[in-house]
Design a protein around this motif. Sequence first.
Motif, PDB file in Angstrom:
ATOM      1  N   ARG A   1     -15.448  11.270   9.995  1.00 44.20           N
ATOM      2  CA  ARG A   1     -16.452  10.805   9.033  1.00 44.20           C
ATOM      3  C   ARG A   1     -15.815  10.259   7.764  1.00 44.20           C
ATOM      4  O   ARG A   1     -16.322   9.291   7.181  1.00 44.20           O
ATOM      5  CB  ARG A   1     -17.412  11.940   8.676  1.00 44.20           C
ATOM      6  CG  ARG A   1     -18.187  12.505   9.835  1.00 44.20           C
ATOM      7  CD  ARG A   1     -19.239  13.505   9.374  1.00 44.20           C
ATOM      8  NE  ARG A   1     -18.657  14.651   8.681  1.00 44.20           N
ATOM      9  CZ  ARG A   1     -18.966  14.991   7.426  1.00 44.20           C
ATOM     10  NH1 ARG A   1     -19.840  14.285   6.734  1.00 44.20           N
ATOM     11  NH2 ARG A   1     -18.404  16.063   6.881  1.00 44.20           N
ATOM     12  N   PHE A   2     -14.737  10.879   7.308  1.00 48.13           N
ATOM     13  CA  PHE A   2     -14.057  10.475   6.076  1.00 48.13           C
ATOM     14  C   PHE A   2     -12.732   9.801   6.438  1.00 48.13           C
ATOM     15  O   PHE A   2     -12.066  10.189   7.399  1.00 48.13           O
ATOM     16  CB  PHE A   2     -13.744  11.674   5.197  1.00 48.13           C
ATOM     17  CG  PHE A   2     -14.942  12.350   4.578  1.00 48.13           C
ATOM     18  CD1 PHE A   2     -16.241  12.045   4.976  1.00 48.13           C
ATOM     19  CD2 PHE A   2     -14.772  13.301   3.591  1.00 48.13           C
ATOM     20  CE1 PHE A   2     -17.334  12.682   4.414  1.00 48.13           C
ATOM     21  CE2 PHE A   2     -15.850  13.944   3.018  1.00 48.13           C
ATOM     22  CZ  PHE A   2     -17.138  13.629   3.432  1.00 48.13           C
ATOM     23  N   THR A   3     -12.356   8.830   5.623  1.00 48.85           N
ATOM     24  CA  THR A   3     -11.078   8.141   5.825  1.00 48.85           C
ATOM     25  C   THR A   3     -10.398   7.924   4.481  1.00 48.85           C
ATOM     26  O   THR A   3     -11.006   7.349   3.565  1.00 48.85           O
ATOM     27  CB  THR A   3     -11.277   6.781   6.504  1.00 48.85           C
ATOM     28  OG1 THR A   3     -11.959   6.968   7.746  1.00 48.85           O
ATOM     29  CG2 THR A   3      -9.934   6.109   6.767  1.00 48.85           C
ATOM     30  N   VAL A   4      -9.150   8.367   4.388  1.00 43.32           N
ATOM     31  CA  VAL A   4      -8.375   8.147   3.168  1.00 43.32           C
ATOM     32  C   VAL A   4      -7.518   6.897   3.366  1.00 43.32           C
ATOM     33  O   VAL A   4      -7.002   6.644   4.455  1.00 43.32           O
ATOM     34  CB  VAL A   4      -7.502   9.383   2.834  1.00 43.32           C
ATOM     35  CG1 VAL A   4      -6.500   9.680   3.934  1.00 43.32           C
ATOM     36  CG2 VAL A   4      -6.819   9.208   1.491  1.00 43.32           C
ATOM     37  N   SER A   5      -7.403   6.116   2.307  1.00 44.16           N
ATOM     38  CA  SER A   5      -6.599   4.894   2.361  1.00 44.16           C
ATOM     39  C   SER A   5      -6.011   4.635   0.982  1.00 44.16           C
ATOM     40  O   SER A   5      -6.359   5.311   0.019  1.00 44.16           O
ATOM     41  CB  SER A   5      -7.438   3.701   2.822  1.00 44.16           C
ATOM     42  OG  SER A   5      -8.480   3.440   1.892  1.00 44.16           O
TER      43      SER A   5
ATOM     44  N   LYS B   1      -2.430  -1.566  -6.471  1.00 46.51           N
ATOM     45  CA  LYS B   1      -3.357  -1.099  -7.511  1.00 46.51           C
ATOM     46  C   LYS B   1      -3.136   0.361  -7.878  1.00 46.51           C
ATOM     47  O   LYS B   1      -3.901   0.909  -8.685  1.00 46.51           O
ATOM     48  CB  LYS B   1      -4.805  -1.292  -7.047  1.00 46.51           C
ATOM     49  CG  LYS B   1      -5.202  -2.745  -6.849  1.00 46.51           C
ATOM     50  CD  LYS B   1      -6.668  -2.854  -6.444  1.00 46.51           C
ATOM     51  CE  LYS B   1      -7.093  -4.312  -6.298  1.00 46.51           C
ATOM     52  NZ  LYS B   1      -8.525  -4.428  -5.883  1.00 46.51           N
ATOM     53  N   ASN B   2      -2.126   1.006  -7.297  1.00 45.28           N
ATOM     54  CA  ASN B   2      -1.884   2.429  -7.556  1.00 45.28           C
ATOM     55  C   ASN B   2      -3.152   3.245  -7.342  1.00 45.28           C
ATOM     56  O   ASN B   2      -3.493   4.117  -8.146  1.00 45.28           O
ATOM     57  CB  ASN B   2      -1.363   2.646  -8.983  1.00 45.28           C
ATOM     58  CG  ASN B   2      -0.066   1.937  -9.249  1.00 45.28           C
ATOM     59  OD1 ASN B   2       0.756   1.784  -8.355  1.00 45.28           O
ATOM     60  ND2 ASN B   2       0.118   1.476 -10.478  1.00 45.28           N
ATOM     61  N   THR B   3      -3.839   2.962  -6.275  1.00 39.86           N
ATOM     62  CA  THR B   3      -5.163   3.535  -6.052  1.00 39.86           C
ATOM     63  C   THR B   3      -5.267   4.117  -4.652  1.00 39.86           C
ATOM     64  O   THR B   3      -4.746   3.540  -3.690  1.00 39.86           O
ATOM     65  CB  THR B   3      -6.238   2.461  -6.249  1.00 39.86           C
ATOM     66  OG1 THR B   3      -6.192   2.002  -7.617  1.00 39.86           O
ATOM     67  CG2 THR B   3      -7.629   3.008  -5.973  1.00 39.86           C
ATOM     68  N   VAL B   4      -5.957   5.231  -4.548  1.00 38.59           N
ATOM     69  CA  VAL B   4      -6.278   5.820  -3.258  1.00 38.59           C
ATOM     70  C   VAL B   4      -7.791   5.935  -3.150  1.00 38.59           C
ATOM     71  O   VAL B   4      -8.484   6.115  -4.155  1.00 38.59           O
ATOM     72  CB  VAL B   4      -5.597   7.200  -3.094  1.00 38.59           C
ATOM     73  CG1 VAL B   4      -6.153   8.213  -4.072  1.00 38.59           C
ATOM     74  CG2 VAL B   4      -5.722   7.700  -1.671  1.00 38.59           C
ATOM     75  N   TYR B   5      -8.283   5.774  -1.942  1.00 38.86           N
ATOM     76  CA  TYR B   5      -9.716   5.769  -1.702  1.00 38.86           C
ATOM     77  C   TYR B   5     -10.077   6.875  -0.715  1.00 38.86           C
ATOM     78  O   TYR B   5      -9.263   7.314   0.088  1.00 38.86           O
ATOM     79  CB  TYR B   5     -10.164   4.430  -1.122  1.00 38.86           C
ATOM     80  CG  TYR B   5      -9.783   3.233  -1.955  1.00 38.86           C
ATOM     81  CD1 TYR B   5      -8.637   2.490  -1.654  1.00 38.86           C
ATOM     82  CD2 TYR B   5     -10.560   2.834  -3.029  1.00 38.86           C
ATOM     83  CE1 TYR B   5      -8.284   1.393  -2.412  1.00 38.86           C
ATOM     84  CE2 TYR B   5     -10.212   1.732  -3.793  1.00 38.86           C
ATOM     85  CZ  TYR B   5      -9.080   1.017  -3.484  1.00 38.86           C
ATOM     86  OH  TYR B   5      -8.732  -0.073  -4.237  1.00 38.86           O
ATOM     87  N   LEU B   6     -11.342   7.286  -0.779  1.00 41.21           N
ATOM     88  CA  LEU B   6     -11.888   8.176   0.240  1.00 41.21           C
ATOM     89  C   LEU B   6     -13.226   7.589   0.673  1.00 41.21           C
ATOM     90  O   LEU B   6     -14.202   7.630  -0.080  1.00 41.21           O
ATOM     91  CB  LEU B   6     -12.075   9.594  -0.294  1.00 41.21           C
ATOM     92  CG  LEU B   6     -12.551  10.607   0.751  1.00 41.21           C
ATOM     93  CD1 LEU B   6     -11.449  10.846   1.800  1.00 41.21           C
ATOM     94  CD2 LEU B   6     -12.948  11.929   0.104  1.00 41.21           C
ATOM     95  N   GLN B   7     -13.227   6.997   1.850  1.00 35.79           N
ATOM     96  CA  GLN B   7     -14.461   6.468   2.421  1.00 35.79           C
ATOM     97  C   GLN B   7     -15.170   7.600   3.140  1.00 35.79           C
ATOM     98  O   GLN B   7     -14.601   8.200   4.051  1.00 35.79           O
ATOM     99  CB  GLN B   7     -14.158   5.327   3.396  1.00 35.79           C
ATOM    100  CG  GLN B   7     -15.384   4.758   4.075  1.00 35.79           C
ATOM    101  CD  GLN B   7     -16.322   4.056   3.114  1.00 35.79           C
ATOM    102  OE1 GLN B   7     -15.884   3.306   2.237  1.00 35.79           O
ATOM    103  NE2 GLN B   7     -17.628   4.288   3.263  1.00 35.79           N
TER     104      GLN B   7
END
Length: 118
Positions: free
Chosen positions: A67-71, A76-82
Amino acid sequence: QVQLVESGGGVVQAGDSLRLTCAASRRTNSIYTMAWFRQAPGKEREFVASMSWITGTTYHAASVKGRFTVSRDIAKNTVYLQMNNLKPEDTAVYYCATASTPGIYNAWGQGTQVTVSS
């Protein structure tokens, strides 16, 4: 020490999606891992997902896998959590953290609230 700022939280209904963003204040050459944790009211903080900043290897907790995906966006020195197919039990404050040594998280963001209604 790197500073982290999370954003993207909100109030949604069960089944909806959100994307959390964690921006680091500077280049992340010294970062080994970036991760997401969460803490629900009355509960201990728990691991959600992590990503090796160099290799891109990811780990997801069993409760969110599928369900969740980290990328990440290195430029951009950025991490996401979809977060997809959100459930009421996903309601928590979500924190971004970094580790310069494996398993030792020494920088934390201020957190962003995610509330999922049924």
